[in-house]
Design a protein around this motif. Structure first.
Motif, short mmCIF file in Angstrom:
data_model
loop_
_atom_site.label_atom_id
_atom_site.label_comp_id
_atom_site.label_asym_id
_atom_site.label_seq_id
_atom_site.Cartn_x
_atom_site.Cartn_y
_atom_site.Cartn_z
N GLU A 27 0.84 -1.19 0.00
CA GLU A 27 0.00 0.00 0.00
C GLU A 27 0.88 1.25 0.00
O GLU A 27 0.58 2.24 -0.68
CB GLU A 27 -0.90 -0.02 1.23
N SER A 45 -21.00 -3.47 -15.06
CA SER A 45 -21.13 -2.01 -15.21
C SER A 45 -22.09 -1.66 -16.32
O SER A 45 -22.90 -0.74 -16.20
CB SER A 45 -19.77 -1.38 -15.50
N THR A 63 -6.04 10.14 -7.55
CA THR A 63 -7.19 10.21 -6.64
C THR A 63 -8.06 8.97 -6.78
O THR A 63 -8.52 8.41 -5.79
CB THR A 63 -8.03 11.48 -6.93
N TYR A 64 -8.27 8.53 -8.01
CA TYR A 64 -9.05 7.32 -8.26
C TYR A 64 -8.39 6.11 -7.59
O TYR A 64 -9.06 5.30 -6.95
CB TYR A 64 -9.17 7.10 -9.77
N ARG A 100 -6.33 6.12 -5.02
CA ARG A 100 -6.45 6.26 -3.56
C ARG A 100 -7.86 5.89 -3.08
O ARG A 100 -8.03 5.42 -1.96
CB ARG A 100 -6.16 7.69 -3.13
N GLY A 101 -8.86 6.07 -3.93
CA GLY A 101 -10.25 5.81 -3.56
C GLY A 101 -10.55 4.36 -3.29
O GLY A 101 -11.47 4.05 -2.53
N ASP A 102 -9.83 3.45 -3.89
CA ASP A 102 -10.08 2.03 -3.67
C ASP A 102 -8.75 1.28 -3.67
O ASP A 102 -8.49 0.42 -4.49
CB ASP A 102 -11.01 1.47 -4.75
N LEU A 103 -7.93 1.66 -2.73
CA LEU A 103 -6.56 1.17 -2.65
C LEU A 103 -6.46 -0.35 -2.55
O LEU A 103 -5.62 -0.96 -3.21
CB LEU A 103 -5.86 1.83 -1.46
N ASP A 104 -7.33 -0.96 -1.77
CA ASP A 104 -7.27 -2.41 -1.62
C ASP A 104 -7.52 -3.12 -2.95
O ASP A 104 -6.82 -4.06 -3.32
CB ASP A 104 -8.27 -2.91 -0.58
N ALA A 105 -8.54 -2.68 -3.67
CA ALA A 105 -8.86 -3.30 -4.96
C ALA A 105 -7.73 -3.08 -5.96
O ALA A 105 -7.37 -3.99 -6.71
CB ALA A 105 -10.16 -2.73 -5.51
N ILE A 106 -7.16 -1.89 -5.97
CA ILE A 106 -6.05 -1.59 -6.89
C ILE A 106 -4.85 -2.48 -6.57
O ILE A 106 -4.26 -3.09 -7.47
CB ILE A 106 -5.65 -0.10 -6.81
N ARG A 107 -4.51 -2.60 -5.28
CA ARG A 107 -3.37 -3.43 -4.90
C ARG A 107 -3.60 -4.89 -5.27
O ARG A 107 -2.72 -5.55 -5.83
CB ARG A 107 -3.09 -3.31 -3.40
#
Length: 118
Positions: free
Chosen positions: A62, A112, A85-86, A88-95
């Motif tokens: 992270e 979607s 910013t995007y 940072r908004g969903d850091l767990d999913a991105i990682r």
């Protein structure tokens, strides 16, 4: 001197610059070096792109992602700041998306699409 500048100028469109910055083709190296020499901003952007790609190649924490986001935001470019910013908004999913060996991209796209219709 003015003629010298015109003769040595490189006229390159945006797509070529994007391709040279993103791909690691050895044949593009001379062009890349020339572009980076002429445009200092692109040198900084190139380093940021390379470090982003490295996030996918190694075990990403992270802190690594947040450090990259900070670098992107310091460049003061609207699109990069928005992207950071995007992230940072969903850091767990991105990682997890960067580190897991599988992807549910198609499922997310279909969901979607369906979600937007209703």
């Amino acid at each position: 001197m003015h003629k010298w500048l015109i003769l040595n100028a490189i006229i390159i469109n945006r797509r070529i610059i994007q391709k040279v910055l993103w791909e690691d083709e050895p044949s593009n190296k001379p062009l890349l070096l020339k572009i980076l020499d002429i445009h200092p901003f692109l040198k900084e952007l190139n380093e940021l792109i390379r470090s982003f790609k490295e996030l996918f190649e190694t075990a990403t924490s992270e802190q690594d992602i947040l450090r990259w986001c900070g670098q992107a935001e310091r460049m003061n470019e609207t699109k990069l700041s928005s992207f950071a910013t995007y992230i940072r908004g969903d850091l767990d999913a991105i990682r997890l998306g960067m580190t897991l060996h599988w992807s549910n991209g198609m499922v997310v796209q279909v969901w979607s699409c369906c979600e937007s219709k209703y």
